[in-house]
Design a protein around this motif. Structure first.
Motif, short mmCIF file in Angstrom:
data_model
loop_
_atom_site.label_atom_id
_atom_site.label_comp_id
_atom_site.label_asym_id
_atom_site.label_seq_id
_atom_site.Cartn_x
_atom_site.Cartn_y
_atom_site.Cartn_z
N GLN A 181 53.37 123.22 -1.58
CA GLN A 181 54.52 123.27 -1.69
C GLN A 181 55.44 121.82 -1.93
O GLN A 181 56.37 121.70 -1.67
CB GLN A 181 55.51 123.93 -0.45
N ASN A 182 54.46 120.88 -1.81
CA ASN A 182 54.53 119.36 -0.76
C ASN A 182 54.60 118.90 -2.70
O ASN A 182 53.39 118.14 -3.19
CB ASN A 182 53.89 118.69 -0.19
N VAL A 183 55.46 119.05 -3.71
CA VAL A 183 55.44 118.08 -5.28
C VAL A 183 55.58 116.77 -5.46
O VAL A 183 56.51 116.72 -4.96
CB VAL A 183 56.86 118.86 -6.09
N LEU A 184 54.42 115.62 -5.72
CA LEU A 184 55.32 114.95 -6.03
C LEU A 184 55.08 114.81 -7.58
O LEU A 184 54.32 115.56 -8.05
CB LEU A 184 54.11 113.94 -5.48
N LEU A 185 56.48 114.27 -8.28
CA LEU A 185 57.07 114.26 -9.26
C LEU A 185 56.69 112.91 -9.57
O LEU A 185 57.68 111.38 -9.13
CB LEU A 185 58.68 114.76 -9.34
N PHE A 186 55.55 112.03 -10.64
CA PHE A 186 56.13 111.03 -10.84
C PHE A 186 56.94 110.56 -12.50
O PHE A 186 56.15 111.25 -13.30
CB PHE A 186 54.85 110.92 -11.31
N LEU A 187 57.58 110.14 -12.28
CA LEU A 187 58.11 110.10 -13.85
C LEU A 187 58.57 108.58 -14.43
O LEU A 187 59.34 108.01 -13.17
CB LEU A 187 60.39 110.66 -13.62
N GLN A 188 58.22 108.44 -16.00
CA GLN A 188 57.78 107.70 -15.54
C GLN A 188 59.22 107.59 -17.05
O GLN A 188 59.70 108.34 -17.68
CB GLN A 188 56.63 107.31 -16.80
N ASP A 189 59.72 106.33 -17.37
CA ASP A 189 60.60 105.71 -18.15
C ASP A 189 60.34 106.67 -19.77
O ASP A 189 61.28 107.74 -20.91
CB ASP A 189 60.86 104.29 -19.01
N LYS A 190 59.29 106.37 -19.72
CA LYS A 190 57.80 106.83 -20.99
C LYS A 190 57.46 107.08 -20.97
O LYS A 190 56.41 105.87 -20.58
CB LYS A 190 58.77 105.35 -22.31
#
Lengths: 211, 475
Positions: free
Chosen positions: B81-90
């Motif tokens: 339940q530990n979610v790592l969300l890597f959000l790149q611009d593009k």
């Protein structure tokens, strides 16, 4: 037996080409029908839009080429017989050259007609069916017809004279008195080539291409 | 490379998830970004906690918000339940192609940590094409799923955090992207992002906290513009009917309605008339007054019945004439030989201040009565389809030019043209002439081949058992 027949190279080639040709025609015809575009198949459009020059030049080409095919065929048939018969009876050589000359005459008819017809081709400046005018179309088709006429007449005349000449040479080798009688047959055979030339001249007598 | 194993999708959704879907849909409607942009999405979990395998999306299909919702809910049902969300611009798949060392140059890859992570995880979910609306709404989606508030972090902050394997946590890492003119800077940025991913995963592994990681972006870094169908250059042949210069014609045709139903349709892209007056030609463009969105020319005087149609376009103050009319007269009749009806544009008349000029168009402007007639260029001057009625007619002083002309005078249903019988056929006369001559030559060739193939070596006197022929050198 069918397999043996099919293994023949000729048979494969001809059946293949014929099948391709008829398949194309069938498929094109079916497509025209299904899409209700049958009105697009317009023979009159084809005849009026294609250039009279194409027809004229096809006629000229066919005149000379078909005549030459006939002459060549005749000479090859007669020539082989003269040469073969001449081995055992050398006296036939000189007399039978007249058969060769009859065959050659056919080629001369062809080239004379080709030159006569090609002299009738003149330039015209129209581009649409109306501006080209009926006379130019008539000229184109007449030249095509004349070329066909003289070409095919000479083709079959040449073959005929060739086969008769071959028989004459071999008969002459056996019995020298037969030659003159057989020559009569050859003369009749040669006349048909002349008929072709006469008709072709009649066809092109009214041709006037140009403005 | 990551692989996705097959499994049937889980059945049933919780009510909460359905509400979340509604919220997400609303969010995606209002969020920025075009619907037709796609970004890739990668999801993997730490070793020992495999993702439940799900069926991959169809090749080329774009995953929508709802589908992403279902993928996530299935994936998160049994993973840490530990979610790592890597959000790149593009991000686009093209970035991996360009900078991922996929052409045998693995040492140049900008994603070493990412590859190691994907390979070492027991299973991963790879969606190459997720709609950008869905990816933009991903934080809120996950927030709804896991019922926790997201934390925006970077690696230093993460190192100071104490994570618990049993408590759900949503950690979001924003990664930059630059698509500067020189490619090296993009590669450096991506390498830097990969470093960040590596550091984060190392921290998580160091703390022995199982995690689920998602790597995606807000927008694609490269968008392929849709290429319109190329119109061929002048002089090339093209299918005139299907020219895609404007995929949808921008304006409707001129429509004449009699008793409420459409009767005559006329469309052209350009309409120009020229008048020879006092020694020179004067041009006037009538298209703005005739065609266009919202332009309705005056059609008074038009009529149509079963056999005749007339379309009258009335103008004022054209060139130097107060009143100017352009009249198209069409007629149709049944022809017995072709067993169908044909219509033709008999006359195109110009009436100007009481004088008139007539062009005859019936020679070339005709079509079966059920169809419309279309031609790329209908003129009275260049390859003329409209010819002055007689050599003394006033029409000799006028020139008409229609571009992309289409007309239908009978059997009109609605405001669309019927199938257009085009003035240019499939085979031009030149093609037919070439085909005929080629056919003739092929016949000649065939005959020649036939003769040559019949030549045989003479074998009548062959005797395989006899002595071989000897040709002595001497006399």
């Amino acid at each position: 037996l069918l397999v043996a027949w099919m293994m023949n190279g000729h048979a494969i080639l001809y059946t293949g080409v014929t099948a391709a040709f008829w398949t194309t025609i069938l498929v094109v015809g079916i497509c025209y029908t299904i899409f209700d575009l049958g009105f697009r198949f317009d023979v009159a459009w084809f005849l009026t839009e294609t250039s009279p020059f194409m027809w004229a030049n096809l006629g000229i080409g066919l005149a000379i080429s078909l005549s030459v095919v006939g002459a060549a065929w005749g000479i090859y048939i007669t020539g082989s017989s003269i040469i073969g018969g001449g081995v055992k009876a050398p006296r036939i050589k000189t007399k039978n050259l007249v058969s060769i000359i009859f065959c050659e005459a056919v080629a001369i008819y062809g080239i004379i007609m080709a030159i006569v017809i090609s002299n009738m081709a003149e330039n015209f400046s129209g581009t649409t069916p109306e501006t080209i005018g009926a006379r130019n179309y008539q000229a184109g088709y007449s030249m095509f017809g004349a070329g066909l006429t003289v070409g095919f007449s000479n083709l079959f005349c040449g073959i005929c004279v060739g086969i008769v000449g071959s028989g004459a040479a071999l008969a002459d080798a056996q019995n020298a008195s037969l030659f003159v009688k057989i020559l009569i047959v050859e003369i009749f055979g040669s006349a048909i080539g002349l008929f072709g030339v006469i008709v072709a001249i009649l066809q092109t007598s009214k041709v006037k291409m140009g403005e | 490379m990551p692989y996705v194993t097959e499994l049937k999708m889980a059945v049933g959704r919780m009510v909460a998830v359905r509400n979340a879907t509604a919220v997400v849909v609303l969010l995606s409607v209002f969020s920025a970004g075009k619907c037709n942009e796609q970004v890739p999405l990668m999801m993997w979990s730490s070793n020992g906690f495999p993702l439940p395998s799900q069926s991959a999306p169809l090749a080329g299909a774009s995953v929508s918000s709802r589908q992403l919702q279902s993928y996530l809910s299935t994936a998160l049902s049994s993973t840490p339940q530990n979610v790592l969300l890597f959000l790149q611009d593009k991000l686009s798949v093209d970035d991996f192609t360009m900078y991922g060392g996929v052409f045998g140059n693995k040492q140049d890859s900008a994603f070493p940590n990412l590859e190691v992570a994907l390979q070492s995880s027991s299973s991963s979910l790879l969606l190459p094409s997720v709609s950008s609306l869905a990816s933009v709404a991903l934080p809120s989606l996950l927030q709804e799923q896991m019922d926790t508030a997201p934390l925006y972090l970077d690696p230093e902050t993460l190192a100071q955090l104490r994570l618990n394997a049993s408590l759900p946590a949503l950690l979001i890492f924003r990664l930059p992207y630059s698509s500067g003119a020189d490619m090296m800077s993009t590669k450096e940025v991506l390498s830097g992002n990969d470093e960040v991913i590596g550091q984060v995963l190392n921290i998580m592994n160091g703390q022995s906290v199982p995690y689920t990681a998602v790597y995606t972006a807000f927008r694609p870094s490269r968008v392929m513009a849709e290429q319109p169908m190329a119109a061929l250059s002048a002089g090339g042949r093209s299918l005139l009917q299907s020219r895609q210069k404007d995929p949808a014609d921008p304006y409707p045709p001129v429509e004449f309605k009699e008793r409420g139903s459409s009767c005559i349709l006329l469309w052209a892209e350009n309409l120009t008339i020229s008048h020879f007056h006092s020694g020179k030609w004067q041009r006037h463009d009538l298209a703005p007054r005739t065609f266009g969105e919202g332009v309705s020319p005056d059609l008074e005087g038009s009529f149509c019945n079963r056999t005749h149609s007339r379309l009258v376009l009335n103008y004022e103050n054209v060139l130097m004439y107060r009143s100017f009319k352009l009249i198209f007269e069409m007629s149709q009749r049944h022809y017995k030989v072709s067993a169908r009806g044909w219509f033709s544009l008999d006359l195109v008349k110009l009436e100007y201040d009481g004088k008139r000029a007539s062009f005859n168009g019936s020679r070339s402007i005709y079509a079966p009565v059920e169809f419309s007639y279309h031609c790329d260029s209908v003129t009275s001057f260049l390859y003329p389809q409209l010819v002055p009625f007689s050599s003394k007619d006033n029409a000799n002083d006028w020139r008409l030019f229609f571009d992309d002309f289409q007309i239908q005078g009978f059997n009109v249903t609605g405001k669309d043209f019927s199938y257009a019988s085009d003035c240019a056929g499939f085979f031009s006369p030149g093609i037919w002439m070439g085909l005929l001559t080629s056919l003739l030559l092929v016949l000649v060739l065939t005959y020649g081949l036939h003769m040559v193939m019949r030549l045989h070596t003479m074998d009548r006197f062959d005797d395989p058992k006899g002595p071989a022929i000897s040709v002595p050198q001497t006399e």
